[in-house]
Motif scaffolding. Structure first.
Motif, PDB file in Angstrom:
ATOM      1  N   MET A 107       0.800  -1.013  -0.011  1.00  0.00           N
ATOM      2  CA  MET A 107      -0.083   0.185   0.175  1.00  0.00           C
ATOM      3  C   MET A 107       0.802   1.282  -0.112  1.00  0.00           C
ATOM      4  O   MET A 107       1.258   1.435   0.921  1.00  0.00           O
ATOM      5  CB  MET A 107      -1.027   0.093   1.307  1.00  0.00           C
ATOM      6  CG  MET A 107      -2.092  -1.225   1.212  1.00  0.00           C
ATOM      7  SD  MET A 107      -2.850  -1.415   2.661  1.00  0.00           S
ATOM      8  CE  MET A 107      -3.911   0.289   2.476  1.00  0.00           C
ATOM      9  N   PRO A 108       1.164   1.862  -1.180  1.00  0.00           N
ATOM     10  CA  PRO A 108       1.854   3.032  -1.079  1.00  0.00           C
ATOM     11  C   PRO A 108       0.972   4.253  -1.147  1.00  0.00           C
ATOM     12  O   PRO A 108      -0.249   4.179  -1.614  1.00  0.00           O
ATOM     13  CB  PRO A 108       2.759   2.826  -2.380  1.00  0.00           C
ATOM     14  CG  PRO A 108       1.754   2.021  -3.573  1.00  0.00           C
ATOM     15  CD  PRO A 108       0.902   1.280  -2.598  1.00  0.00           C
ATOM     16  N   SER A 109       1.534   5.247  -1.044  1.00  0.00           N
ATOM     17  CA  SER A 109       1.007   6.644  -0.976  1.00  0.00           C
ATOM     18  C   SER A 109       2.059   7.688  -0.903  1.00  0.00           C
ATOM     19  O   SER A 109       2.868   7.691  -0.265  1.00  0.00           O
ATOM     20  CB  SER A 109      -0.046   6.664   0.020  1.00  0.00           C
ATOM     21  OG  SER A 109      -0.785   8.061  -0.076  1.00  0.00           O
ATOM     22  N   TRP A 110       1.686   9.000  -1.504  1.00  0.00           N
ATOM     23  CA  TRP A 110       2.717   9.963  -1.561  1.00  0.00           C
ATOM     24  C   TRP A 110       2.091  11.422  -1.868  1.00  0.00           C
ATOM     25  O   TRP A 110       0.799  11.538  -2.593  1.00  0.00           O
ATOM     26  CB  TRP A 110       3.636   9.904  -2.502  1.00  0.00           C
ATOM     27  CG  TRP A 110       3.353   9.977  -4.060  1.00  0.00           C
ATOM     28  CD1 TRP A 110       3.390  10.891  -4.657  1.00  0.00           C
ATOM     29  CD2 TRP A 110       3.107   8.655  -4.779  1.00  0.00           C
ATOM     30  NE1 TRP A 110       3.006  10.518  -5.943  1.00  0.00           N
ATOM     31  CE2 TRP A 110       2.713   9.245  -6.119  1.00  0.00           C
ATOM     32  CE3 TRP A 110       3.314   7.389  -4.484  1.00  0.00           C
ATOM     33  CZ2 TRP A 110       2.482   8.282  -6.941  1.00  0.00           C
ATOM     34  CZ3 TRP A 110       2.446   6.579  -5.422  1.00  0.00           C
ATOM     35  CH2 TRP A 110       2.649   6.807  -6.770  1.00  0.00           C
ATOM     36  N   SER A 111       2.471  12.576  -1.447  1.00  0.00           N
ATOM     37  CA  SER A 111       2.225  13.929  -1.906  1.00  0.00           C
ATOM     38  C   SER A 111       3.398  14.868  -2.085  1.00  0.00           C
ATOM     39  O   SER A 111       4.304  14.617  -1.345  1.00  0.00           O
ATOM     40  CB  SER A 111       1.384  14.473  -0.387  1.00  0.00           C
ATOM     41  OG  SER A 111       1.358  15.942  -0.636  1.00  0.00           O
ATOM     42  N   LEU A 112       3.091  15.528  -2.953  1.00  0.00           N
ATOM     43  CA  LEU A 112       4.054  16.412  -3.255  1.00  0.00           C
ATOM     44  C   LEU A 112       3.715  17.948  -2.451  1.00  0.00           C
ATOM     45  O   LEU A 112       4.689  18.930  -2.861  1.00  0.00           O
ATOM     46  CB  LEU A 112       4.320  16.592  -4.665  1.00  0.00           C
ATOM     47  CG  LEU A 112       4.660  15.520  -5.517  1.00  0.00           C
ATOM     48  CD1 LEU A 112       4.842  15.746  -7.016  1.00  0.00           C
ATOM     49  CD2 LEU A 112       6.002  14.939  -4.937  1.00  0.00           C
ATOM     50  N   SER A 113       2.719  17.989  -1.766  1.00  0.00           N
ATOM     51  CA  SER A 113       2.198  19.199  -1.374  1.00  0.00           C
ATOM     52  C   SER A 113       3.382  19.804  -0.172  1.00  0.00           C
ATOM     53  O   SER A 113       3.787  18.861   0.582  1.00  0.00           O
ATOM     54  CB  SER A 113       0.811  19.049  -0.597  1.00  0.00           C
ATOM     55  OG  SER A 113       0.510  20.104   0.216  1.00  0.00           O
ATOM     56  N   PRO A 114       3.556  21.030  -0.043  1.00  0.00           N
ATOM     57  CA  PRO A 114       4.473  21.451   0.987  1.00  0.00           C
ATOM     58  C   PRO A 114       3.914  21.198   2.377  1.00  0.00           C
ATOM     59  O   PRO A 114       4.767  21.134   3.039  1.00  0.00           O
ATOM     60  CB  PRO A 114       4.480  23.136   0.531  1.00  0.00           C
ATOM     61  CG  PRO A 114       4.058  23.304  -0.885  1.00  0.00           C
ATOM     62  CD  PRO A 114       3.307  21.964  -1.201  1.00  0.00           C
ATOM     63  N   SER A 115       2.593  21.153   2.383  1.00  0.00           N
ATOM     64  CA  SER A 115       2.194  20.877   3.832  1.00  0.00           C
ATOM     65  C   SER A 115       2.291  19.226   4.048  1.00  0.00           C
ATOM     66  O   SER A 115       1.925  19.012   5.247  1.00  0.00           O
ATOM     67  CB  SER A 115       0.604  21.240   3.823  1.00  0.00           C
ATOM     68  OG  SER A 115      -0.384  20.542   3.180  1.00  0.00           O
ATOM     69  N   LEU A 116       2.171  18.462   3.077  1.00  0.00           N
ATOM     70  CA  LEU A 116       2.420  17.066   3.370  1.00  0.00           C
ATOM     71  C   LEU A 116       3.785  16.364   2.385  1.00  0.00           C
ATOM     72  O   LEU A 116       3.466  15.597   1.482  1.00  0.00           O
ATOM     73  CB  LEU A 116       1.166  16.347   2.957  1.00  0.00           C
ATOM     74  CG  LEU A 116       1.146  15.040   3.446  1.00  0.00           C
ATOM     75  CD1 LEU A 116       1.189  14.726   4.970  1.00  0.00           C
ATOM     76  CD2 LEU A 116      -0.408  14.366   2.972  1.00  0.00           C
ATOM     77  N   PRO A 117       4.945  16.750   2.476  1.00  0.00           N
ATOM     78  CA  PRO A 117       6.001  16.404   1.773  1.00  0.00           C
ATOM     79  C   PRO A 117       6.119  14.936   1.953  1.00  0.00           C
ATOM     80  O   PRO A 117       7.722  14.609   1.997  1.00  0.00           O
ATOM     81  CB  PRO A 117       6.979  17.264   1.901  1.00  0.00           C
ATOM     82  CG  PRO A 117       6.893  17.953   3.152  1.00  0.00           C
ATOM     83  CD  PRO A 117       5.369  17.794   3.822  1.00  0.00           C
ATOM     84  N   TYR A 118       5.568  13.929   1.957  1.00  0.00           N
ATOM     85  CA  TYR A 118       6.109  12.573   2.463  1.00  0.00           C
ATOM     86  C   TYR A 118       5.450  11.537   1.394  1.00  0.00           C
ATOM     87  O   TYR A 118       4.416  11.683   0.689  1.00  0.00           O
ATOM     88  CB  TYR A 118       5.108  12.270   3.780  1.00  0.00           C
ATOM     89  CG  TYR A 118       6.048  12.990   4.989  1.00  0.00           C
ATOM     90  CD1 TYR A 118       7.177  13.341   5.199  1.00  0.00           C
ATOM     91  CD2 TYR A 118       4.761  13.972   5.591  1.00  0.00           C
ATOM     92  CE1 TYR A 118       7.627  14.230   6.097  1.00  0.00           C
ATOM     93  CE2 TYR A 118       5.412  14.912   6.497  1.00  0.00           C
ATOM     94  CZ  TYR A 118       6.596  14.701   6.912  1.00  0.00           C
ATOM     95  OH  TYR A 118       7.080  15.574   7.919  1.00  0.00           O
TER      96      TYR A 118
END
Length: 338
Positions: A70-81
């Motif tokens: 189960m992968p997930s990612w975000s490029l948002s500055p508030s959630l850089p994970y």
């Protein structure tokens, strides 16, 4: 340890990051069901559109066991994970007195790809799964709910009980059922000894149909393939929380429960994975267009929640997006203390 700085118009990146191992004890000390419910409630609407969550990958290891990725990612500055959870599902472990689910979670920077932390994915899953149900209960259950029925007494059950109690402080009684009544009795006893729930009565009962009729909230966390909750037994105004099934062969309630209730889901995957819903679609009990809404739509007010004294049904299958948000809360909390 250092966090990555990646704010708008700021290209500074701190590369002096040492990945950390977050022990299970530390995880328990940071997370609470109340704080995670609040975190999901405030964060999901704003970040749900920025999180990339591919479909869960499932690989059969044997006829009865499987590996899930189960992968997930975000490029948002508030959630850089970026996070990945590896899950093993070995339901026959019950004969060995072992949990059927085990998991490990690894968190990376989505800015540089550097590993940041690893943690017990099983515990993280218990907290996030229960807190998603708690958040749905906060929105969909009646404000005057008094009785919680817990079906199943496995590792997730105490988390679900605590999450529903956090979401609905009006609850006064918790009734527990399990196929093995000794496990239900042991869970009731351990909950009685918990100092967090003064004034709440915990007990077990072996008559499943009888206690379903009592439940203002009925929460299920089992591997059942034969429906345990009969819809005709649900009282008016009840809220049914279905957590256990994530395969077409798994089913915790019958078609009548689906027919009687307004059905909500945690995410779109539930429409393809949950045995209760897939079967109901195939049998013409309801159509996909009859699903009343997803959790984010409820939080945003885009879809109406409870209407009067109806029965509500919430089906969750889990999501890597909420895993990522839970891991974010843990990692950021540790960074704030440094």
């Amino acid at each position: 340890m250092a966090s990555i700085t990646n704010q708008p118009n700021d290209t500074t990146v701190n590369i002096n990051i040492s990945p950390i191992f977050i022990s299970t004890d530390l995880l328990h000390s940071i997370l609470s069901h109340q704080s995670l419910i609040q975190h999901f409630h405030s964060s999901l609407p704003s970040v749900s559109q920025t999180i990339n969550t591919p479909s869960r990958q499932s690989y059969p290891v044997s006829p009865s066991s499987s590996l899930l990725v189960m992968p997930s990612w975000s490029l948002s500055p508030s959630l850089p994970y970026l996070g990945v959870k590896l899950v093993t599902h070995f339901p026959r472990n019950s004969s060995l007195n072992l949990p059927g689910l085990h998991a490990s979670y690894v968190l990376f920077s989505s800015t540089t790809g550097q590993p940041l932390a690893s943690m017990d994915g099983t515990v993280l899953t218990h907290y996030r799964t229960a807190s998603v149900s708690g958040l749905a209960s906060k929105i969909l259950a009646r404000n005057d709910s008094k009785v919680l029925v817990m079906i199943g007494a496995g590792a997730l059950a105490p988390h679900l009980i605590k999450a529903h109690l956090a979401a609905r402080p009006s609850l006064q009684r918790v009734v527990i059922w399990n196929r093995t009544m000794k496990k239900a009795s042991d869970l009731a006893e351990s909950m009685r000894k918990c100092n967090e729930h003064d004034g709440v009565c915990f007990y077990c009962n072996e008559n499943l149909e009888e206690i379903i009729e009592l439940g203002d909230i009925v929460s299920c966390a089992t591997n059942a393939e034969v429906p345990l909750v009969k819809g005709e037994k649900l009282r008016e105004g009840a809220h049914l929380d279905l957590v256990g099934s994530f395969k077409h062969t798994m089913r915790e309630c019958d078609d009548e429960a689906i027919r009687r209730g307004r059905v909500f889901v945690d995410n779109e995957a539930a429409l393809e994975e949950a045995g209760e819903l897939v079967g109901a679609f195939e049998r013409g009990v309801i159509g996909k267009g009859d699903i009343a809404g997803k959790l984010v739509e409820l939080i945003n007010g885009e879809k109406a929640g409870r209407m009067n004294n109806e029965i509500t049904v919430f089906k969750s299958v889990g999501s890597a997006a909420v895993d990522l948000l839970a891991a974010q809360l843990v990692y950021d909390s540790i960074n704030e203390k440094i």
